[in-house]
Design a protein around this motif. Structure first.
Motif, mmCIF file in Angstrom:
data_model
loop_
_atom_site.group_PDB
_atom_site.id
_atom_site.type_symbol
_atom_site.label_atom_id
_atom_site.label_comp_id
_atom_site.label_asym_id
_atom_site.label_seq_id
_atom_site.Cartn_x
_atom_site.Cartn_y
_atom_site.Cartn_z
ATOM 1 N N ASP A 35 -7.227 8.605 4.087
ATOM 2 C CA ASP A 35 -7.716 9.058 2.794
ATOM 3 C C ASP A 35 -7.828 10.566 2.932
ATOM 4 O O ASP A 35 -8.851 11.093 3.379
ATOM 5 C CB ASP A 35 -9.065 8.421 2.473
ATOM 6 C CG ASP A 35 -9.603 8.829 1.106
ATOM 7 O OD1 ASP A 35 -9.161 9.870 0.582
ATOM 8 O OD2 ASP A 35 -10.480 8.115 0.570
ATOM 9 N N THR A 36 -6.761 11.275 2.597
ATOM 10 C CA THR A 36 -6.711 12.709 2.888
ATOM 11 C C THR A 36 -7.717 13.497 2.053
ATOM 12 O O THR A 36 -8.229 14.523 2.503
ATOM 13 C CB THR A 36 -5.294 13.253 2.649
ATOM 14 O OG1 THR A 36 -4.863 12.926 1.326
ATOM 15 C CG2 THR A 36 -4.324 12.655 3.660
ATOM 16 N N ARG B 269 -9.805 8.702 8.261
ATOM 17 C CA ARG B 269 -8.661 7.949 8.766
ATOM 18 C C ARG B 269 -9.124 6.642 9.383
ATOM 19 O O ARG B 269 -10.251 6.527 9.870
ATOM 20 C CB ARG B 269 -7.882 8.753 9.811
ATOM 21 C CG ARG B 269 -6.829 9.669 9.247
ATOM 22 C CD ARG B 269 -6.052 10.347 10.342
ATOM 23 N NE ARG B 269 -6.872 11.290 11.082
ATOM 24 C CZ ARG B 269 -6.630 11.675 12.326
ATOM 25 N NH1 ARG B 269 -5.608 11.177 12.986
ATOM 26 N NH2 ARG B 269 -7.414 12.558 12.911
ATOM 27 N N GLU C 54 -4.720 17.353 7.094
ATOM 28 C CA GLU C 54 -6.077 16.815 6.971
ATOM 29 C C GLU C 54 -6.779 16.768 8.320
ATOM 30 O O GLU C 54 -7.983 16.948 8.422
ATOM 31 C CB GLU C 54 -6.013 15.410 6.361
ATOM 32 C CG GLU C 54 -7.313 14.623 6.375
ATOM 33 C CD GLU C 54 -7.438 13.731 7.605
ATOM 34 O OE1 GLU C 54 -8.529 13.707 8.198
ATOM 35 O OE2 GLU C 54 -6.452 13.090 7.972
ATOM 36 N N ARG D 34 0.840 -1.201 0.000
ATOM 37 C CA ARG D 34 0.000 0.000 0.000
ATOM 38 C C ARG D 34 0.874 1.249 0.000
ATOM 39 O O ARG D 34 1.910 1.302 0.649
ATOM 40 C CB ARG D 34 -0.924 -0.023 1.223
ATOM 41 C CG ARG D 34 -2.046 1.016 1.181
ATOM 42 C CD ARG D 34 -2.994 0.806 2.345
ATOM 43 N NE ARG D 34 -3.846 -0.356 2.126
ATOM 44 C CZ ARG D 34 -5.052 -0.307 1.580
ATOM 45 N NH1 ARG D 34 -5.526 0.868 1.171
ATOM 46 N NH2 ARG D 34 -5.766 -1.396 1.427
ATOM 47 N N SER E 12 -18.565 6.040 7.421
ATOM 48 C CA SER E 12 -17.740 6.180 6.221
ATOM 49 C C SER E 12 -17.742 4.880 5.416
ATOM 50 O O SER E 12 -18.238 3.840 5.872
ATOM 51 C CB SER E 12 -16.306 6.515 6.631
ATOM 52 O OG SER E 12 -15.693 5.381 7.220
ATOM 53 N N SER F 14 -7.139 4.501 -1.901
ATOM 54 C CA SER F 14 -7.053 5.905 -1.493
ATOM 55 C C SER F 14 -6.631 6.047 -0.031
ATOM 56 O O SER F 14 -6.175 7.118 0.379
ATOM 57 C CB SER F 14 -8.401 6.604 -1.706
ATOM 58 O OG SER F 14 -9.440 5.922 -1.026
ATOM 59 N N PHE F 15 -6.766 4.980 0.746
ATOM 60 C CA PHE F 15 -6.264 4.977 2.126
ATOM 61 C C PHE F 15 -4.784 4.594 2.102
ATOM 62 O O PHE F 15 -4.431 3.455 1.830
ATOM 63 C CB PHE F 15 -7.043 3.990 2.992
ATOM 64 C CG PHE F 15 -8.403 4.485 3.410
ATOM 65 C CD1 PHE F 15 -8.573 5.161 4.616
ATOM 66 C CD2 PHE F 15 -9.505 4.281 2.598
ATOM 67 C CE1 PHE F 15 -9.819 5.612 5.007
ATOM 68 C CE2 PHE F 15 -10.756 4.737 2.982
ATOM 69 C CZ PHE F 15 -10.923 5.410 4.182
ATOM 70 N N ARG F 16 -3.929 5.577 2.361
ATOM 71 C CA ARG F 16 -2.491 5.356 2.349
ATOM 72 C C ARG F 16 -1.952 5.230 3.775
ATOM 73 O O ARG F 16 -2.554 5.733 4.730
ATOM 74 C CB ARG F 16 -1.789 6.510 1.626
ATOM 75 C CG ARG F 16 -2.141 6.606 0.142
ATOM 76 C CD ARG F 16 -1.571 7.852 -0.485
ATOM 77 N NE ARG F 16 -2.232 9.066 -0.010
ATOM 78 C CZ ARG F 16 -1.735 10.293 -0.136
ATOM 79 N NH1 ARG F 16 -0.536 10.463 -0.692
ATOM 80 N NH2 ARG F 16 -2.415 11.334 0.299
#
Length: 263
Positions: A173-174, A179, A27, A16, A213, A55-57
């Protein structure tokens, strides 16, 4: 010197993408949020991360993808902060000194929760040598923050009550201001006793807005359900007979383990 409690991550995020601290901090500038917590086994946690959008880093600091946390909570002799949580009081509060161990970064935090379930966290920098101590600067910060949020607590009655240590993996995911954190190796110490989370279980927490979310929806599809779970309150309810919490007691022997103080 803080003990080295590093344990390997229970999940694999090597494939990831990473995200830097500055971007995550930007963020998180607005720390008004709703936290939803899930206590899940390692296999469900692995499935969750496999399906979580790219998209979640992963938060990465100096090449490191996990961080060791050490928190010291402050409470009254009666543990009123715990009682407010168990009694589901409309206005709840927590006061703690937190150390990010590898980075030697220390700060004081005050968390308050309103009747809508919204958590607000105010933070102030603190010197590492002050970790676990309520000095004059920290006391002034706590007093002002609690007052501003309508919480009536005499800071002079607060003293260190519990130490909580664990490892954390953070994904952000900024673009969506979302988060997810995964905590493991959780150990809590109070009055000579100890509570820890079983090594096969992970505490997953989503941080977002009032509406669940996509991460919450994914956890729900995997069979996980949000629960009211505080490391501090859960451990206190097992170690102190005067802090009732029947939901937490049902976790004893499987998700949570207990070593009582030696008389």
């Amino acid at each position: 010197m803080l003990a080295d409690r590093t344990r390997p991550a229970p999940v694999d995020v090597s494939g990831r993408a990473g995200v830097g601290l500055d971007e995550v901090v930007q963020e998180a500038a607005n720390l008004t949020r709703v936290d939803r917590k899930y206590l899940v086994d390692r296999h469900l946690a692995e499935s969750f991360l496999t399906l979580l959008p790219a998209s979640f880093r992963v938060l990465t600091i100096d090449g490191r993808r996990t961080t060791s946390y050490s928190s010291v909570y402050f409470d009254t002799a009666r543990l009123d902060a715990c009682r407010d949580h168990v009694q589901r009081r409309r206005r709840r509060w927590k006061v703690r000194s937190r150390m990010y161990v590898e980075d030697r970064l220390c700060r004081f935090e005050v968390k308050t929760r309103d009747g809508r379930g919204v958590t607000q966290k105010q933070v102030a920098a603190s010197h590492p040598d002050q970790h676990g101590l309520l000095g004059s600067d920290e006391a002034a910060f706590v007093t002002g923050t609690l007052r501003d949020h309508g919480v009536d607590v005499d800071v002079a009655t607060l003293a260190p009550s519990m130490r909580v240590d664990y490892q954390r993996l953070t994904l952000a995911d900024t673009a969506a201001a979302l988060r997810v954190t995964l905590d493991w190796g959780v150990e809590c110490s109070l009055d000579g006793g100890r509570v820890w989370v079983d090594e096969d279980w992970v505490l997953v927490e989503t941080k977002g807005g009032l509406r669940p979310s996509p991460a919450d929806a994914l956890l729900g599809s995997l069979g996980a359900r949000p629960r009211s779970f505080s490391k501090y309150v859960s451990a206190a309810s097992l170690l102190r007979e005067d802090i009732p919490d029947n939901d937490v007691r049902r976790l004893r022997g499987r998700q949570l383990h207990l070593q009582e103080a030696i008389a």
